[in-house]
Design an enzyme around this catalytic site. Structure first.
Site, PDB file in Angstrom:
ATOM      1  N   CYS A  65      -0.233   4.110   2.356  1.00  0.00           N
ATOM      2  CA  CYS A  65       0.088   3.844   3.764  1.00  0.00           C
ATOM      3  C   CYS A  65       1.592   3.949   4.016  1.00  0.00           C
ATOM      4  O   CYS A  65       2.016   4.470   5.052  1.00  0.00           O
ATOM      5  CB  CYS A  65      -0.432   2.469   4.173  1.00  0.00           C
ATOM      6  N   CYS A  77       0.844  -1.198   0.000  1.00  0.00           N
ATOM      7  CA  CYS A  77       0.000   0.000   0.000  1.00  0.00           C
ATOM      8  C   CYS A  77       0.880   1.249   0.000  1.00  0.00           C
ATOM      9  O   CYS A  77       1.399   1.659   1.045  1.00  0.00           O
ATOM     10  CB  CYS A  77      -0.937   0.016   1.204  1.00  0.00           C
TER      11      CYS A  77
END
EC number: 1.11.1.28
Length: 175
Positions: A134, A131
């Protein structure tokens, strides 16, 4: 099961993985809490039972139970956040970026351990789960907390080594 037991299960075609596991265990860039929290969080994120059991067992005798619980929480919450925010990041429709997530994430603000350590574990799990949004968010928090680039790199290196151990074991299972 220990890291040594785990290394003994790694096949010869993945000798580099065994050597990397050894170097990870002797790493001195990170604090013991950071290191063993990474073992737990990344071991869980690897989704391989042998890797998870070995790394949780390795950590169990070295850090307080609260560290293990917080690392488990980091792996769990990132399992949710990484899917959601990877979608938000990759979706062509940018409207999703302005919509509230409506996901409970209280553990991030109150993990029960040093927040910097929790962020480091979250970064490593986010790297495993791929991700980018993130990764950027956690890396930014860590840099603002004056965590060195070397410590951040070490955490991601741990994630990559742990993931490669899981893949090596899966590959060996096909023989």
């Amino acid at each position: 099961m220990s890291i040594d037991d785990l290394k003994s299960k790694i096949p010869d075609f993945a000798k580099d993985v065994r050597l990397n596991l050894s170097s990870m265990a002797s790493n001195e860039t990170l604090t013991p809490q950071q290191k063993y929290g990474l073992f737990v969080a990344c071991g869980i994120a690897s989704r391989n039972a042998d890797v998870r059991k070995a790394l949780v067992a390795e950590a169990a005798g070295k850090v307080d139970a609260s560290v293990i619980q917080a690392a488990k929480a980091a792996a769990s919450i990132m399992g949710m956040n990484n899917v959601y925010y990877r979608f938000v990041h990759l979706a062509s429709n940018k409207d999703y970026r302005t919509m509230p997530a409506r996901l409970r994430m209280n553990v991030i603000s109150n993990p029960g351990v040093d927040k910097v350590d929790f962020e480091l574990w979250s970064l490593a799990v986010s790297a495993i789960n791929g991700c980018g949004m993130c990764i950027d968010a956690h890396e930014d928090v860590l840099r603002k907390a004056n965590v060195t680039a070397e410590a951040i790199q070490a955490a991601v290196r741990f994630a990559s080594i742990i993931q490669s151990a899981a893949i090596a074991l899966e590959a060996a299972d096909t023989e």
